[in-house]
Motif scaffolding. Structure first.
Motif, short mmCIF file in Angstrom:
data_model
loop_
_atom_site.label_atom_id
_atom_site.label_comp_id
_atom_site.label_asym_id
_atom_site.label_seq_id
_atom_site.Cartn_x
_atom_site.Cartn_y
_atom_site.Cartn_z
N ARG A 1 1.67 7.11 -6.46
CA ARG A 1 0.56 7.95 -6.86
C ARG A 1 1.29 9.49 -6.57
NH1 ARG A 1 -3.51 9.91 -2.31
NH2 ARG A 1 -3.76 12.04 -2.91
N GLN B 1 -5.32 2.74 -4.05
CA GLN B 1 -4.92 3.22 -2.70
C GLN B 1 -6.13 3.44 -1.76
OE1 GLN B 1 -3.00 7.02 -2.56
NE2 GLN B 1 -2.56 6.77 -0.43
N ARG C 1 0.91 -1.26 0.00
CA ARG C 1 -0.09 -0.09 0.02
C ARG C 1 0.93 1.21 -0.11
NH1 ARG C 1 -3.09 2.48 4.91
NH2 ARG C 1 -4.31 3.97 3.90
N ARG D 1 1.13 4.22 -2.83
CA ARG D 1 0.84 5.72 -2.29
C ARG D 1 2.25 6.78 -2.93
NH1 ARG D 1 0.55 5.51 3.28
NH2 ARG D 1 2.57 5.64 3.05
#
Length: 80
Positions: free
Chosen positions: A42, A67, A35, A39
């Protein structure tokens, strides 16, 4: 700078692709690490494209959805 960002994005994409198919077999901590990689990708993607293009960028939109789903899953585990 653009070349470095491209290398970082390629590295993140590779690391995520490696674990994506076996996500549900990963330990909870490894799922959390996954995760965090999403992130980071992103945030890197957001830095690379103009603000006006955020809604049009398919990769960014997919990362946002992924996400969010991963966050929801994490919250369910914390609620147990």
């Amino acid at each position: 700078m653009a070349r470095r960002c491209a290398r970082l994005e390629e590295d993140l994409r590779g690391r995520i692709s490696k674990d994506a198919g076996r996500f549900f077999q990963l330990e909870l901590e490894a799922q959390h690490d996954f995760r965090r990689l999403v992130r980071r990708w992103r945030y890197l993607r957001e830095l690379q494209i103009a603000d006006a293009s955020h809604r049009k960028d398919r990769v960014l939109q997919r990362l946002l959805k992924l996400q969010e789903k991963l966050g929801d899953r994490q919250n369910l585990h914390l609620a147990d």
